[in-house]
Design a protein around this motif. Structure first.
Motif, PDB file in Angstrom:
ATOM      1  N   HIS A  55       0.996  -0.983   0.199  1.00 56.76           N
ATOM      2  CA  HIS A  55       0.023  -0.012   0.105  1.00 56.76           C
ATOM      3  C   HIS A  55       1.098   1.442   0.290  1.00 56.76           C
ATOM      4  O   HIS A  55       2.017   1.356   0.378  1.00 56.76           O
ATOM      5  N   LEU A  64      -3.305   0.696   8.908  1.00 58.91           N
ATOM      6  CA  LEU A  64      -4.254   0.935   7.955  1.00 58.91           C
ATOM      7  C   LEU A  64      -5.587   0.292   8.424  1.00 58.91           C
ATOM      8  O   LEU A  64      -6.212   1.177   8.108  1.00 58.91           O
ATOM      9  N   LEU A  65      -5.363  -0.868   9.192  1.00 55.90           N
ATOM     10  CA  LEU A  65      -7.065  -1.322   9.414  1.00 55.90           C
ATOM     11  C   LEU A  65      -7.644  -0.572   9.827  1.00 55.90           C
ATOM     12  O   LEU A  65      -8.826  -0.075  10.186  1.00 55.90           O
ATOM     13  N   MET A  67      -8.105   2.907  10.918  1.00 59.79           N
ATOM     14  CA  MET A  67      -7.866   4.027   9.830  1.00 59.79           C
ATOM     15  C   MET A  67      -9.001   3.782   8.926  1.00 59.79           C
ATOM     16  O   MET A  67      -9.975   4.971   9.217  1.00 59.79           O
ATOM     17  N   ARG A  68      -9.576   2.851   8.725  1.00 64.78           N
ATOM     18  CA  ARG A  68     -10.698   2.247   7.452  1.00 64.78           C
ATOM     19  C   ARG A  68     -11.806   1.917   8.515  1.00 64.78           C
ATOM     20  O   ARG A  68     -12.815   2.467   8.130  1.00 64.78           O
ATOM     21  N   SER A  71     -13.777   4.973   9.546  1.00 64.51           N
ATOM     22  CA  SER A  71     -13.664   6.191   8.443  1.00 64.51           C
ATOM     23  C   SER A  71     -15.236   5.150   7.789  1.00 64.51           C
ATOM     24  O   SER A  71     -15.362   5.932   7.426  1.00 64.51           O
ATOM     25  N   LEU A  72     -15.328   4.233   8.763  1.00 64.90           N
ATOM     26  CA  LEU A  72     -16.777   3.696   8.625  1.00 64.90           C
ATOM     27  C   LEU A  72     -18.174   4.136   8.283  1.00 64.90           C
ATOM     28  O   LEU A  72     -18.236   5.371   9.381  1.00 64.90           O
ATOM     29  N   THR A  84     -13.302   1.620  17.986  1.00 66.01           N
ATOM     30  CA  THR A  84     -12.365   0.783  17.025  1.00 66.01           C
ATOM     31  C   THR A  84     -11.159   0.845  17.899  1.00 66.01           C
ATOM     32  O   THR A  84      -9.949  -0.734  17.901  1.00 66.01           O
ATOM     33  N   CYS A 105     -18.386  -5.930   7.812  1.00 69.08           N
ATOM     34  CA  CYS A 105     -17.757  -5.138   7.364  1.00 69.08           C
ATOM     35  C   CYS A 105     -16.219  -5.368   6.535  1.00 69.08           C
ATOM     36  O   CYS A 105     -15.590  -4.709   6.148  1.00 69.08           O
ATOM     37  N   ILE A 109     -13.168  -3.876   4.185  1.00 70.85           N
ATOM     38  CA  ILE A 109     -12.074  -2.863   4.796  1.00 70.85           C
ATOM     39  C   ILE A 109     -10.496  -3.050   4.443  1.00 70.85           C
ATOM     40  O   ILE A 109      -9.804  -2.959   3.782  1.00 70.85           O
TER      41      ILE A 109
END
Length: 201
Positions: A55, A64-65, A67-68, A71-72, A84, A105, A109
């Motif tokens: 990435h 990164l996981l 952050m995602r 942002s859901l 989170t 989800c 992600i």
């Protein structure tokens, strides 16, 4: 044996009569195993994992996981609040509600940060979960659930083969269809919800 000497439990098979609990078998079983495998997968550098995409962001896979997950977009989603920071910091101590959220989800992600077999397993988790929490039991659903569960077990075996002989929940999950046929949808006898009222006593 009763007082008359007759065996009143001759027709009782406890293995058939005891239903598979989706909390313990699916969420705290299969989903938990995949979550552990995912965290281990993301903690390793992308260049050291075959078929895992790199990435452009200069960050670790777990970061990164996180952050995602943050942002859901959560509107219209029937899940508890997603904490989170807690889920990532205490990723080995999650409970059923966390795994139920992750099962819904995760494919969206991780689609471009994990190897294909890991993504395939999480997609199957989501599809199987939809059927397990379904109230509409018809022959087509029964067949599809059996097929999905089999594919999911195979996907877990490809990621972590040792789980097949060390974790009995993977075997027990294959008997979910027996309960579907005998006891109706598995979500109907998910009794954990009623533990909320234990404090009354």
């Amino acid at each position: 044996m009763d007082v008359c000497g007759s065996d009143t439990t001759a027709d009782l098979d406890v293995h058939i009569a005891t239903p598979v609990k989706i909390l313990h078998t699916f969420l705290l079983g299969i989903v938990k195993y995949l979550w552990s495998a995912l965290i281990e997968h993301l903690e390793v550098k992308a260049t050291q994992v075959p078929d895992r995409p790199t990435h452009p962001l200069d960050t670790g896979g777990v970061a990164l996981l996180e952050m995602r997950l943050v942002s859901l977009h959560k509107s219209g989603w029937n899940v508890p609040k997603i904490n989170t920071a807690y889920m990532i910091q205490h990723h080995w101590q999650l409970v059923g509600k966390h795994f139920k959220t992750l099962a819904q989800c995760m494919p969206f992600i991780i689609e471009d940060i994990v190897a294909l077999q890991m993504l395939e397993a999480w997609v199957l988790v989501g599809m199987t979960g939809v059927m397990l929490w379904s109230y509409d039991v018809v022959n087509k659903v029964e067949f599809e659930l059996q097929m999905m569960m089999t594919m999911l077990i195979h996907a877990v075996a490809r990621i972590d083969p040792i789980k097949m002989i060390s974790k009995m929940k993977l075997h027990i999950a294959m008997h979910t269809m027996d309960d579907f046929k005998q006891l109706e949808p598995v979500v109907l006898y998910s009794t954990e919800w009623y533990k909320l009222f234990n404090f009354v006593f």
